[in-house]
Design an enzyme around this catalytic site. Sequence first.
Site, PDB file in Angstrom:
ATOM      1  N   TYR A 133      -6.304   8.916  -4.460  1.00 48.07           N
ATOM      2  CA  TYR A 133      -5.863   9.946  -5.632  1.00 48.07           C
ATOM      3  C   TYR A 133      -6.975   9.897  -6.147  1.00 48.07           C
ATOM      4  O   TYR A 133      -6.698  11.115  -7.036  1.00 48.07           O
ATOM      5  CB  TYR A 133      -4.685   8.293  -6.284  1.00 48.07           C
ATOM      6  CG  TYR A 133      -4.316   8.457  -7.247  1.00 48.07           C
ATOM      7  CD1 TYR A 133      -2.969   9.189  -7.567  1.00 48.07           C
ATOM      8  CD2 TYR A 133      -4.513   8.119  -8.464  1.00 48.07           C
ATOM      9  CE1 TYR A 133      -2.311   9.513  -8.582  1.00 48.07           C
ATOM     10  CE2 TYR A 133      -3.403   8.352 -10.233  1.00 48.07           C
ATOM     11  CZ  TYR A 133      -2.285   9.342  -9.818  1.00 48.07           C
ATOM     12  OH  TYR A 133      -2.238   9.960 -10.828  1.00 48.07           O
ATOM     13  N   ASP A 134      -7.821   8.889  -5.950  1.00 46.80           N
ATOM     14  CA  ASP A 134      -8.767   9.482  -7.331  1.00 46.80           C
ATOM     15  C   ASP A 134      -9.828  10.535  -6.989  1.00 46.80           C
ATOM     16  O   ASP A 134      -9.590  11.272  -8.116  1.00 46.80           O
ATOM     17  CB  ASP A 134     -10.204   7.677  -7.259  1.00 46.80           C
ATOM     18  CG  ASP A 134      -9.285   6.432  -7.415  1.00 46.80           C
ATOM     19  OD1 ASP A 134      -7.609   6.573  -7.726  1.00 46.80           O
ATOM     20  OD2 ASP A 134     -10.195   5.555  -7.546  1.00 46.80           O
ATOM     21  N   GLY A 190      -8.699  12.998  -4.994  1.00 46.86           N
ATOM     22  CA  GLY A 190      -7.623  13.987  -5.839  1.00 46.86           C
ATOM     23  C   GLY A 190      -7.474  14.928  -6.953  1.00 46.86           C
ATOM     24  O   GLY A 190      -7.952  15.897  -6.988  1.00 46.86           O
ATOM     25  N   PHE A 232       7.117  -7.142 -12.870  1.00 45.49           N
ATOM     26  CA  PHE A 232       7.674  -8.092 -14.164  1.00 45.49           C
ATOM     27  C   PHE A 232       8.672  -8.122 -14.272  1.00 45.49           C
ATOM     28  O   PHE A 232       9.662  -8.938 -14.893  1.00 45.49           O
ATOM     29  CB  PHE A 232       6.237  -7.899 -15.018  1.00 45.49           C
ATOM     30  CG  PHE A 232       5.048  -8.470 -14.493  1.00 45.49           C
ATOM     31  CD1 PHE A 232       4.607  -8.899 -13.118  1.00 45.49           C
ATOM     32  CD2 PHE A 232       3.601  -8.472 -15.097  1.00 45.49           C
ATOM     33  CE1 PHE A 232       3.495  -9.151 -13.051  1.00 45.49           C
ATOM     34  CE2 PHE A 232       2.588  -9.184 -14.952  1.00 45.49           C
ATOM     35  CZ  PHE A 232       2.140  -9.360 -13.618  1.00 45.49           C
ATOM     36  N   ARG A 234      -7.857   3.884  -2.722  1.00 42.80           N
ATOM     37  CA  ARG A 234      -7.736   4.600  -4.023  1.00 42.80           C
ATOM     38  C   ARG A 234      -8.024   5.629  -3.165  1.00 42.80           C
ATOM     39  O   ARG A 234      -7.512   6.411  -5.017  1.00 42.80           O
ATOM     40  CB  ARG A 234      -8.095   3.364  -5.137  1.00 42.80           C
ATOM     41  CG  ARG A 234      -6.434   2.377  -5.204  1.00 42.80           C
ATOM     42  CD  ARG A 234      -7.640   1.411  -6.548  1.00 42.80           C
ATOM     43  NE  ARG A 234      -6.522   2.055  -7.848  1.00 42.80           N
ATOM     44  CZ  ARG A 234      -5.986   1.202  -8.245  1.00 42.80           C
ATOM     45  NH1 ARG A 234      -5.832   0.446  -7.432  1.00 42.80           N
ATOM     46  NH2 ARG A 234      -5.422   1.944  -9.227  1.00 42.80           N
ATOM     47  N   ASN A 245      -2.589   3.915 -18.156  1.00 36.57           N
ATOM     48  CA  ASN A 245      -1.158   3.606 -18.128  1.00 36.57           C
ATOM     49  C   ASN A 245      -0.326   3.901 -18.447  1.00 36.57           C
ATOM     50  O   ASN A 245      -0.565   3.334 -19.931  1.00 36.57           O
ATOM     51  CB  ASN A 245      -1.649   1.835 -17.421  1.00 36.57           C
ATOM     52  CG  ASN A 245      -2.391   1.274 -16.738  1.00 36.57           C
ATOM     53  OD1 ASN A 245      -3.905   1.694 -16.177  1.00 36.57           O
ATOM     54  ND2 ASN A 245      -2.232   0.753 -15.655  1.00 36.57           N
ATOM     55  N   TYR A 294      -1.344  -9.838  -9.778  1.00 32.79           N
ATOM     56  CA  TYR A 294      -2.781 -10.251  -8.295  1.00 32.79           C
ATOM     57  C   TYR A 294      -3.897 -10.400  -8.861  1.00 32.79           C
ATOM     58  O   TYR A 294      -4.549 -10.707 -10.167  1.00 32.79           O
ATOM     59  CB  TYR A 294      -2.526  -8.824  -8.618  1.00 32.79           C
ATOM     60  CG  TYR A 294      -1.493  -8.239  -7.324  1.00 32.79           C
ATOM     61  CD1 TYR A 294      -0.328  -8.689  -7.010  1.00 32.79           C
ATOM     62  CD2 TYR A 294      -1.339  -7.013  -7.992  1.00 32.79           C
ATOM     63  CE1 TYR A 294       0.602  -8.480  -6.269  1.00 32.79           C
ATOM     64  CE2 TYR A 294      -0.019  -6.272  -7.442  1.00 32.79           C
ATOM     65  CZ  TYR A 294       0.709  -7.070  -6.375  1.00 32.79           C
ATOM     66  OH  TYR A 294       2.356  -6.791  -6.210  1.00 32.79           O
ATOM     67  N   GLN A 332      -7.587  -9.426 -14.739  1.00 32.58           N
ATOM     68  CA  GLN A 332      -8.201  -7.629 -14.719  1.00 32.58           C
ATOM     69  C   GLN A 332      -7.558  -7.271 -16.167  1.00 32.58           C
ATOM     70  O   GLN A 332      -6.310  -7.790 -15.865  1.00 32.58           O
ATOM     71  CB  GLN A 332      -7.631  -6.997 -14.019  1.00 32.58           C
ATOM     72  CG  GLN A 332      -6.460  -6.999 -13.470  1.00 32.58           C
ATOM     73  CD  GLN A 332      -6.086  -8.272 -12.716  1.00 32.58           C
ATOM     74  OE1 GLN A 332      -6.460  -9.434 -12.275  1.00 32.58           O
ATOM     75  NE2 GLN A 332      -4.551  -8.298 -11.596  1.00 32.58           N
TER      76      GLN A 332
HETATM   77  N1  UDP Z   1      -0.597  -6.141 -10.297  1.00 30.80           N
HETATM   78  C1  UDP Z   1      -0.110  -7.065 -10.855  1.00 30.80           C
HETATM   79  N2  UDP Z   1       0.918  -7.576  -9.541  1.00 30.80           N
HETATM   80  C2  UDP Z   1       1.922  -6.713  -9.350  1.00 30.80           C
HETATM   81  C3  UDP Z   1       1.425  -4.817  -9.858  1.00 30.80           C
HETATM   82  C4  UDP Z   1       0.388  -4.886 -10.843  1.00 30.80           C
HETATM   83  O1  UDP Z   1      -0.836  -8.650 -11.249  1.00 30.80           O
HETATM   84  O2  UDP Z   1       3.532  -6.996  -9.505  1.00 30.80           O
HETATM   85  C5  UDP Z   1      -1.996  -5.425 -11.290  1.00 30.80           C
HETATM   86  C6  UDP Z   1      -2.102  -5.026 -10.175  1.00 30.80           C
HETATM   87  O3  UDP Z   1      -3.176  -5.152  -9.386  1.00 30.80           O
HETATM   88  C7  UDP Z   1      -3.982  -4.093 -11.196  1.00 30.80           C
HETATM   89  C8  UDP Z   1      -2.694  -4.080 -12.585  1.00 30.80           C
HETATM   90  O4  UDP Z   1      -2.003  -4.873 -12.345  1.00 30.80           O
HETATM   91  O5  UDP Z   1      -4.997  -5.231 -11.936  1.00 30.80           O
HETATM   92  C9  UDP Z   1      -2.052  -2.355 -13.185  1.00 30.80           C
HETATM   93  O6  UDP Z   1      -1.702  -2.562 -11.406  1.00 30.80           O
HETATM   94  P1  UDP Z   1      -0.695  -1.143 -11.455  1.00 30.80           P
HETATM   95  O7  UDP Z   1       0.128  -0.874 -10.265  1.00 30.80           O
HETATM   96  O8  UDP Z   1       0.695  -1.020 -12.572  1.00 30.80           O
HETATM   97  O9  UDP Z   1      -1.617   0.401 -11.419  1.00 30.80           O
HETATM   98  P2  UDP Z   1      -3.057   0.584 -11.524  1.00 30.80           P
HETATM   99  O10 UDP Z   1      -3.346   0.441 -12.985  1.00 30.80           O
HETATM  100  O11 UDP Z   1      -3.572  -0.297 -11.060  1.00 30.80           O
HETATM  101  O12 UDP Z   1      -2.837   1.983 -11.350  1.00 30.80           O
END
Ligand code: UDP
Length: 317
Positions: A145-146, A148, A191, A142, A174, A204, A209
């Site tokens: 991006y972070d 950057g 989703f 990451r 987000n 995930y 989280q």
């Molecule tokens: N995530 C998930 N399933 C997915 C895509 C993402 O559980 O199909 C989780 C991901 O691990 C993270 C959160 O959702 O904890 C938000 O992920 P996203 O990629 O939307 O953006 P982030 O906030 O990590 O930049």
Amino acid sequence: MRIVVTGAAGLVGSHLAARLVGDGHHVLAVDSMTTGQPRNVDWLRGMPEVTWIEQDIAQPLEIEGGVDAVFNMACPASPVDFRPKALEIMRTCSEGVRRLLEFALEHEAIFLQASTSECYGDPEVNPQPESYRGNVSTIGVRSVYDEGKRFAEALTMAYHRERGVRTRIARIFNTYGPRMRLDDGRVLPNFLCQTLKGEPLTVYGEGRQTRSFCYVDDLVDGLVRLALESDFVEPVNLGNPDEVTIRQVAEEVIELTGSGSKIDYRPLPEDDPKLRQPDITRAREILGWSPTVDRRTGFLRTIEDFRQVLAMHPTDG
Ligand code: UDP
């Protein structure tokens, strides 16, 4: 005003362009189309108040006549892009931002840099105020991006201090809404596509989280207030403080779409932040801003958009 919006074919950029046109401005919409969506561009191109410019911000921007403000929203931002587009992201956040700051200097324009909650990394403080300096890996996947975006903030402040550019920094949390890319890879597009196709939702880790989801119109209002109605130079968090676990998001999506989808637990990606919630005290005090669209309303609007796009393009997503 004549206003440059980079990343104009993206989620935030396209809604921002629409808002600025609605407010009576002329928008110079820039996008390289690496992650921007053609359907957002078709819509923008059809507007007489929009000039469309297809190019990468790391290339010099040649625009005739005066420019009053630049909103730099250009950068691949989905974690699925961090590995395949690593060098492009670093170039966009360094050379791209530098070129736009030079452009703003030359035109004596206001410059707003879209920064990110990723500056806080995997935070050890929750919620995160702007004063928190973050917990970021400099070498993880990451980091492009972070780091950057952190570099982009430093560069923006340097142009303000040394060259007097009227800069603004928005730390965006987000954000979601209609016009997200179906195959964007982020949690909500995944989703929504999964549930609308009757597939299991890929959560995930254990889904414990957290994230805090802000509806795009709310975010855009904060950006406009920050750039055009304030002169505040230091970073300002823009996001919805309504924090939620990812598992709960999955359950809400299943309920709101009325689908019978189950949850499929998958491994947690590397360096996935455990918590994220903006402290928006500064935005409230300085901009008089706070989000107005609750998650249920915003999710329903986004579901409707995804339904329509999937009906037209059933194999996408
Ligand atoms: N995530 C998930 N399933 C997915 C895509 C993402 O559980 O199909 C989780 C991901 O691990 C993270 C959160 O959702 O904890 C938000 O992920 P996203 O990629 O939307 O953006 P982030 O906030 O990590 O930049």
